[in-house]
Design an enzyme around this catalytic site. Structure first.
Site, PDB file in Angstrom:
ATOM      1  N   ASP A 195     -27.389  43.805 -66.924  1.00 11.25           N
ATOM      2  CA  ASP A 195     -27.935  43.493 -65.612  1.00 11.25           C
ATOM      3  C   ASP A 195     -29.408  43.876 -65.649  1.00 11.25           C
ATOM      4  O   ASP A 195     -29.755  45.069 -65.642  1.00 11.25           O
ATOM      5  CB  ASP A 195     -27.206  44.270 -64.517  1.00 11.25           C
ATOM      6  CG  ASP A 195     -25.991  43.531 -63.993  1.00 11.25           C
ATOM      7  OD1 ASP A 195     -25.650  42.473 -64.553  1.00 11.25           O
ATOM      8  OD2 ASP A 195     -25.373  44.014 -63.018  1.00 11.25           O
TER       9      ASP A 195
ATOM     10  N   ASP B 164     -18.459  37.299 -52.397  1.00 10.94           N
ATOM     11  CA  ASP B 164     -19.777  36.660 -52.313  1.00 10.94           C
ATOM     12  C   ASP B 164     -19.614  35.172 -52.034  1.00 10.94           C
ATOM     13  O   ASP B 164     -20.390  34.577 -51.286  1.00 10.94           O
ATOM     14  CB  ASP B 164     -20.555  36.786 -53.629  1.00 10.94           C
ATOM     15  CG  ASP B 164     -20.875  38.208 -54.014  1.00 10.94           C
ATOM     16  OD1 ASP B 164     -20.878  39.081 -53.132  1.00 10.94           O
ATOM     17  OD2 ASP B 164     -21.124  38.442 -55.210  1.00 10.94           O
TER      18      ASP B 164
ATOM     19  N   ASP C  66     -32.838  48.067 -57.187  1.00  7.52           N
ATOM     20  CA  ASP C  66     -32.567  46.704 -57.669  1.00  7.52           C
ATOM     21  C   ASP C  66     -33.799  45.804 -57.589  1.00  7.52           C
ATOM     22  O   ASP C  66     -33.749  44.697 -57.041  1.00  7.52           O
ATOM     23  CB  ASP C  66     -31.403  46.075 -56.886  1.00  7.52           C
ATOM     24  CG  ASP C  66     -30.063  46.670 -57.273  1.00  7.52           C
ATOM     25  OD1 ASP C  66     -29.913  47.072 -58.437  1.00  7.52           O
ATOM     26  OD2 ASP C  66     -29.162  46.723 -56.415  1.00  7.52           O
TER      27      ASP C  66
ATOM     28  N   HIS D 245     -19.291  38.107 -57.155  1.00  4.62           N
ATOM     29  CA  HIS D 245     -18.105  38.835 -56.708  1.00  4.62           C
ATOM     30  C   HIS D 245     -17.261  37.842 -55.904  1.00  4.62           C
ATOM     31  O   HIS D 245     -17.793  36.885 -55.328  1.00  4.62           O
ATOM     32  CB  HIS D 245     -18.447  39.989 -55.764  1.00  4.62           C
ATOM     33  CG  HIS D 245     -19.319  41.050 -56.343  1.00  4.62           C
ATOM     34  ND1 HIS D 245     -20.684  40.923 -56.426  1.00  4.62           N
ATOM     35  CD2 HIS D 245     -19.020  42.277 -56.834  1.00  4.62           C
ATOM     36  CE1 HIS D 245     -21.197  42.032 -56.951  1.00  4.62           C
ATOM     37  NE2 HIS D 245     -20.206  42.869 -57.215  1.00  4.62           N
TER      38      HIS D 245
ATOM     39  N   GLU E 222     -19.143  48.374 -65.889  1.00  8.09           N
ATOM     40  CA  GLU E 222     -20.563  48.611 -65.604  1.00  8.09           C
ATOM     41  C   GLU E 222     -20.774  50.068 -65.190  1.00  8.09           C
ATOM     42  O   GLU E 222     -20.344  50.475 -64.114  1.00  8.09           O
ATOM     43  CB  GLU E 222     -21.043  47.675 -64.495  1.00  8.09           C
ATOM     44  CG  GLU E 222     -22.516  47.815 -64.179  1.00  8.09           C
ATOM     45  CD  GLU E 222     -22.999  46.746 -63.223  1.00  8.09           C
ATOM     46  OE1 GLU E 222     -23.851  47.071 -62.375  1.00  8.09           O
ATOM     47  OE2 GLU E 222     -22.533  45.595 -63.317  1.00  8.09           O
TER      48      GLU E 222
END
Length: 439
Positions: A296, A104, A309, A101, A232
């Site tokens: 992902d 990030d 996650d 991102h 997404e």
């Protein structure tokens, strides 16, 4: 300056008999599978956010990790230090791609101009790191959900000025992705949804996000970006209900705004779990609808109602996923990005490697077993036989629109049709899959 991961040179393939926890046991990048290198089938990527931005905080506790680049100091200098460690990690893990991102990799700053200036500097830094390491960008995206301004969404925000700020971030992140040779650009609507319908105009918000996506497509073509645009899907969290709920919902949205030929999907395993679907279902649905793009790779916990996650570790689940992907011809611009994080108690910096190594070995095994299923062909033969009637004259006339409801009724009467149910053989098929996996 000493390297951060100074106890490791590079993770290498050592085979299934090795006991080295910092080696691949099944992922051999150069092994040929169905005429293609394993690395080219899997197209692994490590993500910037969970790996280098998350400090270990959760709803009930503060940061738990000791990450030198997360300490107080000059934000841009710390971002450069983070980039140095990130590319050391990518190189030592032996992944060909990474994802990010905007915020990030670059400090957001106190103003829009600071954001733009910082991102320009860090885009140049990333370009230098890519050139030196050979690591490429699988996809970039913009974080339009963390800052308080996005409390009511970005593209669906009731304030057009917030919409405009989000448009600026996406415009800038798309340009950076193109400059860095990114092969895709992802749009995840982190807060594109609602908490309550009492203060929400569903039609208005849908029109807003539809126009936003149209502008993204227009910008792609204007700039000549050759990558794939990806949405997404996710059903909820952080909002109660999000507009990109699952693959089928996204497809309906794309059709409404004439974007089904322009945008594909990036499917996350954990998001499928939250939507009440299997990962297999979402992959197969995207392929059937012609919008499969990228993955992902992670896993969720079906007993928990939020995005955990975790790193993928189910060979059984991912074999079926890779089977669908291989049948569809494999990845084009997409790949397997590990949108996964170590657990909060995993505070050793080498836990980052253990998590990724296990995930890469899992997907490598899944690829091998899926290839066996493709080569054997039995599953495809059974499915083809099950639907063989649709290749008959009757089946083709129905599908090609050559028979009306009335004509079909007449046909059934004239031919005295009395079709009998044929077994679906589900148990047989499940046994066959187990034999591919376990012998």
């Amino acid at each position: 300056m000493q390297s951060y991961f100074n106890e490791l040179e590079q993770v290498r393939y050592e085979g299934s008999q090795s006991t080295n926890p910092l080696a691949f046991h099944h992922y051999n990048p150069d092994e040929m599978i169905l005429g293609k290198r394993m690395a080219d089938h899997l197209r692994f990527a490590a993500c910037y956010w969970h790996t280098f931005c998350w400090g270990g905080a959760d709803m009930f506790g503060a940061n738990a990790f000791d990450r030198p680049w997360q300490q107080p100091g000059d934000a841009l200098a710390l971002a450069k230090r983070k980039a140095k460690v990130a590319f050391e990690f990518f190189h030592k893990l032996n992944v060909p791609y990474y994802c990010f991102h905007d915020v990030d990799v670059s400090p957001e700053g106190a103003s829009l101009q600071e954001y733009l200036n910082n991102f320009a500097v860090m885009t140049d830094v990333l370009a230098e790191k890519q050139a030196a390491s050979g690591v490429k960008l699988l996809w970039g995206t913009a974080n339009c959900f963390t800052h308080p301004r996005y409390g009511a969404g970005a593209a669906t925000n009731p304030d057009p000025e917030v919409f405009s700020w989000a448009a600026t971030q996406v415009f800038t992140a798309m340009n950076a992705t193109r400059q860095l040779g990114g092969e895709n650009y992802v749009l995840w609507g982190g807060r594109e949804g609602y908490e309550t319908l009492l203060n929400t105009d569903l039609r208005q918000e849908r029109e807003q996000i539809g126009r936003f996506m149209q502008m993204v497509v227009e910008h792609k073509h204007k700039t000549g970006f050759q990558g794939t645009l990806l949405i997404e899907p996710k059903p909820q969290e952080p909002t109660k209900h999000q507009y990109d709920y699952d693959v089928a919902t996204v497809y309906g949205f794309l059709k409404q705004f004439g974007l089904e030929k322009e945008i594909k999907v990036n499917i996350e395993a954990n998001h499928a779990t939250l939507a009440g679907h299997s990962f297999h279902h979402e992959i197969a649905s995207a392929i059937a609808l012609g919008i499969f793009g990228s993955v992902d790779a992670n896993r969720g916990d079906p007993q928990l109602g939020w995005d955990t996650d975790q790193f993928p570790n189910s060979v059984e689940e991912n074999t079926l996923v890779m089977f669908e992907i291989l049948k569809a011809g494999g990845f084009t611009t997409g790949g397997l990005n590990f949108d996964a994080k170590v657990r909060r108690q995993s505070t050793d910096k080498y836990d980052l490697f253990y998590g990724h190594i296990g995930a890469m070995d899992t997907m490598a095994l899944a690829l091998k077993f899926a290839a066996k299923m493709i080569e054997d062909g039995q599953l495809d033969q059974i499915v083809a036989k099950r639907y063989a009637g649709w290749n008959s004259e009757l089946g083709q006339q129905i599908l090609q629109g050559k028979m009306s409801l009335e004509e079909l009724s007449r046909y059934a009467s004239q031919h005295n049709l009395n079709p009998q149910h044929q077994s679906g053989h589900q148990e047989l098929l499940e046994n066959k899959v187990n034999r591919y996996l376990f012998g």
